[in-house]
Write a protein that holds these residues in place. Structure first.
Motif, mmCIF file in Angstrom:
data_model
loop_
_atom_site.group_PDB
_atom_site.id
_atom_site.type_symbol
_atom_site.label_atom_id
_atom_site.label_comp_id
_atom_site.label_asym_id
_atom_site.label_seq_id
_atom_site.Cartn_x
_atom_site.Cartn_y
_atom_site.Cartn_z
ATOM 1 N N PHE A 178 -7.995 7.028 -0.721
ATOM 2 C CA PHE A 178 -9.170 6.619 0.037
ATOM 3 C C PHE A 178 -9.839 7.864 0.620
ATOM 4 O O PHE A 178 -9.159 8.778 1.083
ATOM 5 C CB PHE A 178 -8.781 5.665 1.179
ATOM 6 N N PRO A 179 -11.163 7.905 0.644
ATOM 7 C CA PRO A 179 -11.878 9.075 1.156
ATOM 8 C C PRO A 179 -11.967 9.056 2.684
ATOM 9 O O PRO A 179 -13.047 8.954 3.263
ATOM 10 C CB PRO A 179 -13.258 8.932 0.513
ATOM 11 N N THR A 180 -10.829 9.148 3.341
ATOM 12 C CA THR A 180 -10.789 8.988 4.795
ATOM 13 C C THR A 180 -11.601 10.050 5.529
ATOM 14 O O THR A 180 -12.072 9.792 6.635
ATOM 15 C CB THR A 180 -9.339 9.000 5.312
ATOM 16 N N GLY A 181 -11.773 11.204 4.933
ATOM 17 C CA GLY A 181 -12.576 12.244 5.563
ATOM 18 C C GLY A 181 -14.031 11.853 5.716
ATOM 19 O O GLY A 181 -14.726 12.366 6.584
ATOM 20 N N GLY A 182 -14.468 10.926 4.893
ATOM 21 C CA GLY A 182 -15.851 10.465 4.961
ATOM 22 C C GLY A 182 -16.042 9.203 5.773
ATOM 23 O O GLY A 182 -17.165 8.711 5.894
ATOM 24 N N PHE A 183 -14.957 8.672 6.328
ATOM 25 C CA PHE A 183 -15.057 7.461 7.146
ATOM 26 C C PHE A 183 -15.824 7.763 8.428
ATOM 27 O O PHE A 183 -15.664 8.831 9.022
ATOM 28 C CB PHE A 183 -13.681 6.932 7.541
ATOM 29 N N THR A 184 -16.628 6.812 8.857
ATOM 30 C CA THR A 184 -17.258 6.921 10.173
ATOM 31 C C THR A 184 -16.189 6.675 11.235
ATOM 32 O O THR A 184 -15.096 6.191 10.924
ATOM 33 C CB THR A 184 -18.371 5.875 10.344
ATOM 34 N N GLU A 185 -16.498 6.990 12.467
ATOM 35 C CA GLU A 185 -15.549 6.738 13.557
ATOM 36 C C GLU A 185 -15.224 5.247 13.642
ATOM 37 O O GLU A 185 -14.081 4.864 13.890
ATOM 38 C CB GLU A 185 -16.092 7.243 14.891
ATOM 39 N N GLU A 186 -16.217 4.409 13.398
ATOM 40 C CA GLU A 186 -16.000 2.955 13.433
ATOM 41 C C GLU A 186 -15.050 2.519 12.314
ATOM 42 O O GLU A 186 -14.163 1.696 12.538
ATOM 43 C CB GLU A 186 -17.341 2.205 13.326
ATOM 44 N N GLN A 187 -15.245 3.076 11.124
ATOM 45 C CA GLN A 187 -14.355 2.748 10.006
ATOM 46 C C GLN A 187 -12.943 3.251 10.281
ATOM 47 O O GLN A 187 -11.971 2.546 10.006
ATOM 48 C CB GLN A 187 -14.892 3.357 8.706
ATOM 49 N N ARG A 188 -12.841 4.454 10.830
ATOM 50 C CA ARG A 188 -11.515 4.999 11.170
ATOM 51 C C ARG A 188 -10.816 4.084 12.170
ATOM 52 O O ARG A 188 -9.618 3.843 12.060
ATOM 53 C CB ARG A 188 -11.643 6.412 11.733
ATOM 54 N N ALA A 189 -11.556 3.578 13.136
ATOM 55 C CA ALA A 189 -10.973 2.688 14.142
ATOM 56 C C ALA A 189 -10.461 1.404 13.503
ATOM 57 O O ALA A 189 -9.370 0.931 13.830
ATOM 58 C CB ALA A 189 -11.996 2.373 15.232
ATOM 59 N N VAL A 190 -11.236 0.859 12.571
ATOM 60 C CA VAL A 190 -10.806 -0.376 11.893
ATOM 61 C C VAL A 190 -9.546 -0.114 11.075
ATOM 62 O O VAL A 190 -8.556 -0.840 11.184
ATOM 63 C CB VAL A 190 -11.934 -0.946 10.995
ATOM 64 N N PHE A 191 -9.570 0.925 10.252
ATOM 65 C CA PHE A 191 -8.411 1.226 9.414
ATOM 66 C C PHE A 191 -7.201 1.628 10.254
ATOM 67 O O PHE A 191 -6.070 1.294 9.924
ATOM 68 C CB PHE A 191 -8.735 2.298 8.376
ATOM 69 N N SER A 192 -7.440 2.331 11.340
ATOM 70 C CA SER A 192 -6.334 2.732 12.212
ATOM 71 C C SER A 192 -5.666 1.523 12.852
ATOM 72 O O SER A 192 -4.472 1.547 13.131
ATOM 73 C CB SER A 192 -6.835 3.674 13.310
ATOM 74 N N GLY A 193 -6.441 0.482 13.090
ATOM 75 C CA GLY A 193 -5.925 -0.701 13.753
ATOM 76 C C GLY A 193 -5.293 -1.736 12.837
ATOM 77 O O GLY A 193 -4.882 -2.795 13.297
ATOM 78 N N LEU A 194 -5.200 -1.426 11.551
ATOM 79 C CA LEU A 194 -4.593 -2.387 10.628
ATOM 80 C C LEU A 194 -3.122 -2.610 10.967
ATOM 81 O O LEU A 194 -2.418 -1.679 11.343
ATOM 82 C CB LEU A 194 -4.685 -1.874 9.191
ATOM 83 N N THR A 195 -2.693 -3.853 10.785
ATOM 84 C CA THR A 195 -1.269 -4.132 10.920
ATOM 85 C C THR A 195 -0.565 -3.609 9.676
ATOM 86 O O THR A 195 -1.211 -3.290 8.660
ATOM 87 C CB THR A 195 -1.008 -5.645 11.035
ATOM 88 N N ALA A 196 0.742 -3.553 9.735
ATOM 89 C CA ALA A 196 1.520 -3.105 8.570
ATOM 90 C C ALA A 196 1.256 -4.002 7.369
ATOM 91 O O ALA A 196 1.142 -3.522 6.235
ATOM 92 C CB ALA A 196 3.001 -3.071 8.909
ATOM 93 N N THR A 197 1.119 -5.290 7.601
ATOM 94 C CA THR A 197 0.856 -6.243 6.509
ATOM 95 C C THR A 197 -0.520 -6.008 5.908
ATOM 96 O O THR A 197 -0.684 -6.015 4.682
ATOM 97 C CB THR A 197 0.979 -7.691 7.020
#
Length: 67
Positions: free
Chosen positions: A17-36
């Motif tokens: 995944f191109p995480t370096g190009g994620f916006t701060e909002e996208q990073r927050a969403v992906f960071s908050g994912l549960t393990a599932t």
């Protein structure tokens, strides 16, 4: 961001995944994912990557006519 959140982004980056190009909002969403949720996204990415050559071949032959 917690260590677990960082781990989510690292796992996504490791999967391509191109995480370096994620916006701060996208990073927050992906960071908050549960393990599932993370496992599901990584599984879907793995399966899409597995069929990518076939998908690309179809897009070359059919172009955008089907989509």
């Amino acid at each position: 961001m917690t260590t677990e959140d960082d781990a989510n982004l690292r796992a996504l980056a490791d999967a391509g995944f191109p995480t370096g190009g994620f916006t701060e909002e996208q990073r927050a969403v992906f960071s908050g994912l549960t393990a599932t949720e993370l496992a599901l996204i990584l599984d879907i990415k793995r399966r899409l990557d597995a069929v990518e050559p076939e998908v690309r071949a179809h897009s070359v032959v059919a172009g955008a006519a089907l989509f």
